[in-house]
Design a protein around this motif. Sequence first.
Motif, mmCIF file in Angstrom:
data_model
loop_
_atom_site.group_PDB
_atom_site.id
_atom_site.type_symbol
_atom_site.label_atom_id
_atom_site.label_comp_id
_atom_site.label_asym_id
_atom_site.label_seq_id
_atom_site.Cartn_x
_atom_site.Cartn_y
_atom_site.Cartn_z
ATOM 1 N N LYS A 31 0.833 -1.204 0.000
ATOM 2 C CA LYS A 31 0.000 0.000 0.000
ATOM 3 C C LYS A 31 0.870 1.258 0.000
ATOM 4 O O LYS A 31 0.532 2.251 -0.648
ATOM 5 N N GLN A 32 1.982 1.231 0.711
ATOM 6 C CA GLN A 32 2.918 2.367 0.675
ATOM 7 C C GLN A 32 3.456 2.561 -0.744
ATOM 8 O O GLN A 32 3.546 3.688 -1.233
ATOM 9 N N HIS A 33 3.808 1.461 -1.383
ATOM 10 C CA HIS A 33 4.312 1.541 -2.747
ATOM 11 C C HIS A 33 3.246 2.088 -3.694
ATOM 12 O O HIS A 33 3.565 2.847 -4.612
ATOM 13 N N GLU A 34 2.005 1.706 -3.483
ATOM 14 C CA GLU A 34 0.928 2.190 -4.343
ATOM 15 C C GLU A 34 0.745 3.701 -4.213
ATOM 16 O O GLU A 34 0.469 4.379 -5.202
ATOM 17 N N THR A 35 0.906 4.241 -3.003
ATOM 18 C CA THR A 35 0.794 5.696 -2.822
ATOM 19 C C THR A 35 1.916 6.410 -3.558
ATOM 20 O O THR A 35 1.678 7.401 -4.260
ATOM 21 N N VAL A 36 3.137 5.919 -3.420
ATOM 22 C CA VAL A 36 4.257 6.535 -4.138
ATOM 23 C C VAL A 36 4.052 6.385 -5.645
ATOM 24 O O VAL A 36 4.287 7.336 -6.407
ATOM 25 N N ALA A 37 3.585 5.231 -6.085
ATOM 26 C CA ALA A 37 3.337 5.018 -7.515
ATOM 27 C C ALA A 37 2.309 6.018 -8.052
ATOM 28 O O ALA A 37 2.444 6.507 -9.178
ATOM 29 N N ALA A 38 1.299 6.343 -7.245
ATOM 30 C CA ALA A 38 0.291 7.313 -7.671
ATOM 31 C C ALA A 38 0.897 8.698 -7.869
ATOM 32 O O ALA A 38 0.408 9.491 -8.681
ATOM 33 N N CYS A 39 1.969 8.982 -7.146
ATOM 34 C CA CYS A 39 2.624 10.295 -7.224
ATOM 35 C C CYS A 39 3.750 10.330 -8.247
ATOM 36 O O CYS A 39 4.278 11.402 -8.544
ATOM 37 N N LEU A 40 4.133 9.186 -8.771
ATOM 38 C CA LEU A 40 5.154 9.132 -9.808
ATOM 39 C C LEU A 40 4.406 9.212 -11.137
ATOM 40 O O LEU A 40 3.770 8.251 -11.556
ATOM 41 N N VAL A 41 4.450 10.380 -11.766
ATOM 42 C CA VAL A 41 3.594 10.647 -12.924
ATOM 43 C C VAL A 41 4.333 10.582 -14.261
ATOM 44 O O VAL A 41 3.740 10.839 -15.306
ATOM 45 N N GLY A 42 5.605 10.242 -14.219
ATOM 46 C CA GLY A 42 6.371 10.091 -15.449
ATOM 47 C C GLY A 42 7.815 9.760 -15.117
ATOM 48 O O GLY A 42 8.253 9.930 -13.981
ATOM 49 N N TRP A 43 8.533 9.248 -16.121
ATOM 50 C CA TRP A 43 9.963 9.017 -15.925
ATOM 51 C C TRP A 43 10.691 9.024 -17.245
ATOM 52 O O TRP A 43 10.090 8.918 -18.308
ATOM 53 N N GLN A 44 12.006 9.181 -17.132
ATOM 54 C CA GLN A 44 12.891 9.155 -18.291
ATOM 55 C C GLN A 44 14.098 8.293 -17.942
ATOM 56 O O GLN A 44 14.626 8.384 -16.837
ATOM 57 N N ASN A 45 14.510 7.480 -18.887
ATOM 58 C CA ASN A 45 15.761 6.724 -18.770
ATOM 59 C C ASN A 45 15.790 5.785 -17.572
ATOM 60 O O ASN A 45 16.800 5.657 -16.891
ATOM 61 N N THR A 46 14.686 5.107 -17.322
ATOM 62 C CA THR A 46 14.628 4.131 -16.240
ATOM 63 C C THR A 46 14.971 2.763 -16.829
ATOM 64 O O THR A 46 14.166 2.166 -17.546
ATOM 65 N N ILE A 47 16.175 2.321 -16.523
ATOM 66 C CA ILE A 47 16.686 1.067 -17.082
ATOM 67 C C ILE A 47 16.449 -0.051 -16.067
ATOM 68 O O ILE A 47 16.814 0.059 -14.901
ATOM 69 N N TRP A 48 15.823 -1.136 -16.542
ATOM 70 C CA TRP A 48 15.483 -2.266 -15.676
ATOM 71 C C TRP A 48 15.662 -3.541 -16.480
ATOM 72 O O TRP A 48 15.094 -3.668 -17.573
ATOM 73 N N ASN A 49 16.436 -4.466 -15.967
ATOM 74 C CA ASN A 49 16.694 -5.736 -16.658
ATOM 75 C C ASN A 49 17.157 -5.519 -18.093
ATOM 76 O O ASN A 49 16.713 -6.212 -19.023
ATOM 77 N N GLY A 50 18.029 -4.537 -18.278
ATOM 78 C CA GLY A 50 18.615 -4.308 -19.596
ATOM 79 C C GLY A 50 17.727 -3.641 -20.609
ATOM 80 O O GLY A 50 18.027 -3.659 -21.804
ATOM 81 N N GLU A 51 16.637 -3.028 -20.165
ATOM 82 C CA GLU A 51 15.800 -2.294 -21.118
ATOM 83 C C GLU A 51 15.338 -0.970 -20.527
ATOM 84 O O GLU A 51 15.229 -0.818 -19.310
ATOM 85 N N ASP A 52 15.104 -0.018 -21.420
ATOM 86 C CA ASP A 52 14.586 1.292 -21.037
ATOM 87 C C ASP A 52 13.069 1.125 -20.912
ATOM 88 O O ASP A 52 12.361 1.022 -21.909
ATOM 89 N N LEU A 53 12.594 1.064 -19.667
ATOM 90 C CA LEU A 53 11.192 0.707 -19.410
ATOM 91 C C LEU A 53 10.210 1.783 -19.841
ATOM 92 O O LEU A 53 10.419 2.977 -19.596
ATOM 93 N N ALA A 54 9.119 1.335 -20.431
ATOM 94 C CA ALA A 54 7.994 2.223 -20.694
ATOM 95 C C ALA A 54 7.364 2.598 -19.360
ATOM 96 O O ALA A 54 7.416 1.834 -18.387
ATOM 97 N N PHE A 55 6.764 3.760 -19.311
ATOM 98 C CA PHE A 55 6.111 4.215 -18.090
ATOM 99 C C PHE A 55 4.697 3.649 -18.033
ATOM 100 O O PHE A 55 3.780 4.117 -18.716
ATOM 101 N N THR A 56 4.517 2.588 -17.241
ATOM 102 C CA THR A 56 3.207 1.992 -16.996
ATOM 103 C C THR A 56 3.099 1.728 -15.496
ATOM 104 O O THR A 56 4.120 1.622 -14.806
ATOM 105 N N LEU A 57 1.902 1.590 -15.001
ATOM 106 C CA LEU A 57 1.716 1.316 -13.577
ATOM 107 C C LEU A 57 2.406 0.017 -13.170
ATOM 108 O O LEU A 57 3.065 -0.041 -12.128
#
Length: 143
Positions: A86-112
Amino acid sequence: MDLNSIGKTLATTRYDMHVLGPTGEKLYATTDPDGKPTLTFEETDRPMIWTLVGVDSKEFRRGQSAVFSWSKKNAKNAKYNEARMKQHETVAACLVGWQNTIWNGEDLAFTLDNVMEVLEGYAPGFEQANEAIADRGNFFKGA
């Protein structure tokens, strides 16, 4: 300037947070010798940025309302992992965009789903975002 205008500024301003590594260095995107996206602490023209709204935003209030409703229903039987989610969900609600977020070798699309995966898997990023969301100075340039 008056209190109403300050309140509106706090509720609507977005803050671009430069994501830090676990020891406080700024993270940047680059490519490895094979051409795959990767992160580095060396400055590039691709900073890893998360765009946030703060504690006065409608997104934060909605997230907190959901946590409050869940807590009322589950107070006696709540498990640690559920409460943490639930804490993560609140922070996720406040994260409204990102750039250059690399995860498992890929530049992740911004999705919930991707936001939740990153917040759950990279604790320093979750903690940094949580602290930035709570700091009203990030959302008020007159501070």
